[in-house]
Write a protein that holds these residues in place. Sequence first.
Motif, short mmCIF file in Angstrom:
data_model
loop_
_atom_site.label_atom_id
_atom_site.label_comp_id
_atom_site.label_asym_id
_atom_site.label_seq_id
_atom_site.Cartn_x
_atom_site.Cartn_y
_atom_site.Cartn_z
N ILE A 11 0.84 -1.20 0.00
CA ILE A 11 0.00 0.00 0.00
C ILE A 11 0.87 1.25 0.00
CG2 ILE A 11 -1.61 1.36 1.41
CD1 ILE A 11 -2.87 -1.32 2.30
N VAL A 12 1.89 1.25 0.84
CA VAL A 12 2.80 2.40 0.92
C VAL A 12 3.50 2.62 -0.41
CG1 VAL A 12 4.92 3.26 2.00
CG2 VAL A 12 3.10 2.28 3.42
N GLU A 13 3.99 1.56 -1.04
CA GLU A 13 4.70 1.69 -2.31
C GLU A 13 3.78 2.22 -3.41
OE1 GLU A 13 7.93 1.60 -2.78
OE2 GLU A 13 8.26 1.04 -0.70
N GLU A 14 2.55 1.74 -3.45
CA GLU A 14 1.60 2.20 -4.47
C GLU A 14 1.25 3.68 -4.27
OE1 GLU A 14 -1.65 -0.58 -4.39
OE2 GLU A 14 -0.42 -2.19 -5.20
N LEU A 15 1.01 4.07 -3.03
CA LEU A 15 0.71 5.47 -2.75
C LEU A 15 1.93 6.35 -3.03
CD1 LEU A 15 -1.42 5.19 0.51
CD2 LEU A 15 -2.19 6.02 -1.72
N LEU A 68 7.54 8.31 2.93
CA LEU A 68 8.97 8.00 3.06
C LEU A 68 9.30 7.47 4.45
CD1 LEU A 68 10.58 10.94 1.09
CD2 LEU A 68 10.81 8.50 0.57
N ASN A 69 8.66 8.02 5.47
CA ASN A 69 8.86 7.50 6.83
C ASN A 69 8.36 6.06 6.93
OD1 ASN A 69 10.19 9.56 8.25
ND2 ASN A 69 8.29 10.69 8.50
N GLN A 70 7.23 5.78 6.30
CA GLN A 70 6.70 4.41 6.30
C GLN A 70 7.66 3.47 5.57
OE1 GLN A 70 3.88 3.48 8.00
NE2 GLN A 70 3.86 5.60 8.68
N ARG A 71 8.18 3.91 4.45
CA ARG A 71 9.14 3.09 3.70
C ARG A 71 10.39 2.83 4.54
NH1 ARG A 71 10.73 5.26 -1.77
NH2 ARG A 71 10.96 3.09 -2.39
N ALA A 72 10.86 3.85 5.24
CA ALA A 72 12.03 3.68 6.10
C ALA A 72 11.74 2.68 7.21
CB ALA A 72 12.46 5.03 6.68
N TYR A 73 10.54 2.72 7.76
CA TYR A 73 10.16 1.76 8.80
C TYR A 73 10.15 0.34 8.23
CZ TYR A 73 7.25 -0.95 11.95
OH TYR A 73 6.76 -1.95 12.75
N PHE A 74 9.53 0.16 7.07
CA PHE A 74 9.45 -1.18 6.48
C PHE A 74 10.83 -1.72 6.10
CE2 PHE A 74 4.89 -0.20 5.50
CZ PHE A 74 4.35 -1.26 6.23
N LEU A 78 13.94 2.85 10.42
CA LEU A 78 13.29 3.52 11.55
C LEU A 78 12.67 2.48 12.46
CD1 LEU A 78 11.22 6.52 10.06
CD2 LEU A 78 13.32 6.65 11.36
N SER A 79 12.76 2.72 13.76
CA SER A 79 12.08 1.85 14.72
C SER A 79 10.61 2.28 14.82
CB SER A 79 12.74 1.94 16.09
OG SER A 79 12.48 3.22 16.65
N ARG A 80 9.79 1.49 15.46
CA ARG A 80 8.38 1.83 15.67
C ARG A 80 8.28 3.12 16.48
NH1 ARG A 80 4.11 1.81 13.17
NH2 ARG A 80 2.99 -0.11 13.34
N GLU A 81 9.12 3.27 17.48
CA GLU A 81 9.10 4.48 18.30
C GLU A 81 9.50 5.72 17.49
OE1 GLU A 81 7.82 4.91 21.36
OE2 GLU A 81 7.21 2.83 21.09
N GLN A 82 10.51 5.58 16.65
CA GLN A 82 10.92 6.71 15.80
C GLN A 82 9.80 7.08 14.82
OE1 GLN A 82 14.49 4.75 14.37
NE2 GLN A 82 15.76 6.37 15.27
N LEU A 83 9.15 6.07 14.29
CA LEU A 83 8.04 6.33 13.37
C LEU A 83 6.90 7.06 14.08
CD1 LEU A 83 6.90 5.88 10.50
CD2 LEU A 83 5.93 3.74 11.34
N LYS A 84 6.59 6.63 15.29
CA LYS A 84 5.53 7.30 16.06
C LYS A 84 5.90 8.75 16.36
CE LYS A 84 3.95 4.99 19.64
NZ LYS A 84 3.81 4.03 20.75
#
Length: 153
Positions: A11-15, A68-74, A78-84
């Motif tokens: 989903i992230v890649e398509e968006l 981009l943040n989501q892609r970095a998390y996947f 990025l850790s879950r905490e950094q993403l939050k």
Amino acid sequence: MIASTAITQQIVEELYAEALLLADEARTAFDLSDAQDPAMEANEVRIAMSIEGLRTTTRVMNSLAWLLNQRAYFSGELSREQLKKHGTLGEERPSDPRNMARLPLKVRSLIRDTERLHDRVARLDREQRSRDAANDDPVGSLQGRIADAFGAA
């Protein structure tokens, strides 16, 4: 019942791909340096193009930053905490109907496409934040799992 969509890498890649295309279209649409259209000569139209161009590019860039943040998390960057902490979507600033009325139909259509993209990303962001909040509440999380278990039976 509200449909919930788990945020997946697909989903992230398509968006992300859609957002890149819209960013390129916005760059082209709002480039007034060589405007040949006689309708663009009116000051009101040029001002409307400038204002809505800024809103549109900001909307797309906010969406791209979130994606981009989501892609970095996947990808594990990025850790879950950094993403939050750093993965917040920028606030939406809707287009002005008076400006929209002055713009060519093609430009209005592009603006609406960027608004729809931002709406989809915002929905994913809200779902992610509500899931994170539920996970931060162990009692609520347990109650949710119990409700899911008995609701499915």
